[in-house]
Write an enzyme that holds these catalytic residues in place. Structure first.
Site: not given
Ligand SMILES: NC(=O)c1ccc[n+]([C@@H]2O[C@H](COP(=O)([O-])OP(=O)(O)OC[C@H]3O[C@@H](n4cnc5c(N)ncnc54)[C@H](OP(=O)(O)O)[C@@H]3O)[C@@H](O)[C@H]2O)c1
Length: 280
Positions: A49, A104
């Protein structure tokens, strides 16, 4: 229902964490500090990241004692044979230990990398180790060679794709599942799903809160991300409702059995070769 998951090495970590992908600089410093001051006790980042220095600053900005929160990061595949990679990660985050470190992706020399995790665990630098995005056959490969079994597997998981490919296997082998994309990366269909909207109205919660509560009741850890203080706060306010068994069944019924992120030969090749900025 407990807010924590007990890992297979006896350590308890919070189910709810804050995900930090796609954020860096002042934004993530402020958001990490805000999350820790507003109900989160676990922060999830990764070498890839490229924000670990800023995440470390956010931890300091929270003014919290190091032992009052949990820090999770992931070893990047291009570092799977770099002897100093875990020490370098500690330095970037500016901490003496990391609570959870995962591999990862199941690419490159992941066997060597897992042994690096085991060594750092035995040296007290890591409190728990695990994997992310590993299919069952590669988890089995790790189990066959390891002396310390993985405690956590982080995987795409949400009501439209509840990690069925690995769930039963991980449960059988006492590997805790932790959901990435817990909100389907903000997918509009998921956040406006009719079943979830009806449950949200019934419980006087948002659809997002219903989804996050579902994860915790499924026994999953989860690391939702957000760039908004308002959403970060909203997303931690999920423990004052309980979805009934019947409501959990309704949510099981919206499963589309399809991830939002598709693993392909090209994506694996990208994961294997894309370097972090600090490596260049
Ligand atoms: N291990 C892996 O390979 C891998 C891969 C991908 C991700 N990850 C981890 O997973 C975490 C989460 O992934 P992500 O952030 O891509 O997806 P997510 O948590 O599923 O979704 C985030 C999205 O949802 C929106 N959101 C969050 N809270 C909200 C609310 N209360 N109301 C409306 N919309 C809301 C956010 O917009 P806003 O910013 O406007 O709130 C953003 O667009 C990452 O930060 C990372 O730590 C790990």
């Amino acid at each position: 229902m407990s807010k924590n998951i007990k890992l297979n090495n006896g350590i308890e970590i919070p189910k709810l964490g804050f995900g930090t992908i796609g954020q860096d600089g002042e934004q993530i410093i402020d958001n990490v500090a805000f999350a820790l001051q507003n109900g989160y006790k676990l922060i999830d980042t990764a070498n890839r990241y490229d924000n670990e220095v800023a995440v470390g600053k956010g931890l300091k900005k929270s003014s919290l004692r190091r032992d009052s929160y949990f820090l999770e990061t992931k070893l990047g595949p291009t570092l799977y044979e770099t002897e100093s990679a875990i020490d370098d990660t500690l330095k970037r985050l500016d901490v003496d230990y990391i609570d959870v470190m995962l591999l990862h992706h199941p690419v490159n020399n992941y066997i060597n990398a897992y042994k690096m995790l085991e060594q750092a665990y035995n040296q007290g630098k890591l409190r728990a180790i695990g994997i992310s995005n590993f299919p069952v056959e590669k988890i089995q490969e790790i189990l066959d060679i390891c002396s310390i079994p993985p405690a956590i597997m982080q995987v795409e998981c949400h009501p439209y794709y509840p990690a069925e490919m690995v769930k039963a296997y991980c449960e059988e082998h006492k590997i805790a599942l932790q959901s990435w994309f817990p909100l389907g990366h903000g997918n509009n269909d998921l956040l406006n799903d009719q079943v979830l909207t009806e449950l949200a109205n019934k419980h006087k919660k948002s659809v997002v809160q219903i989804i996050l509560r579902w994860h915790t009741q499924m026994g999953f850890g989860l690391v939702p991300g957000s760039k908004s203080f308002e959403h970060i706060k909203e997303n931690s306010n999920i423990f004052d409702i309980e979805l009934s068994a019947q409501e959990m069944e309704l949510i099981a019924g919206i499963n589309k059995h399809t991830p939002f992120y598709h693993v392909t030969a090209e994506s694996l090749q990208r994961m294997a070769t894309t370097k972090c900025s600090f490596e260049k």
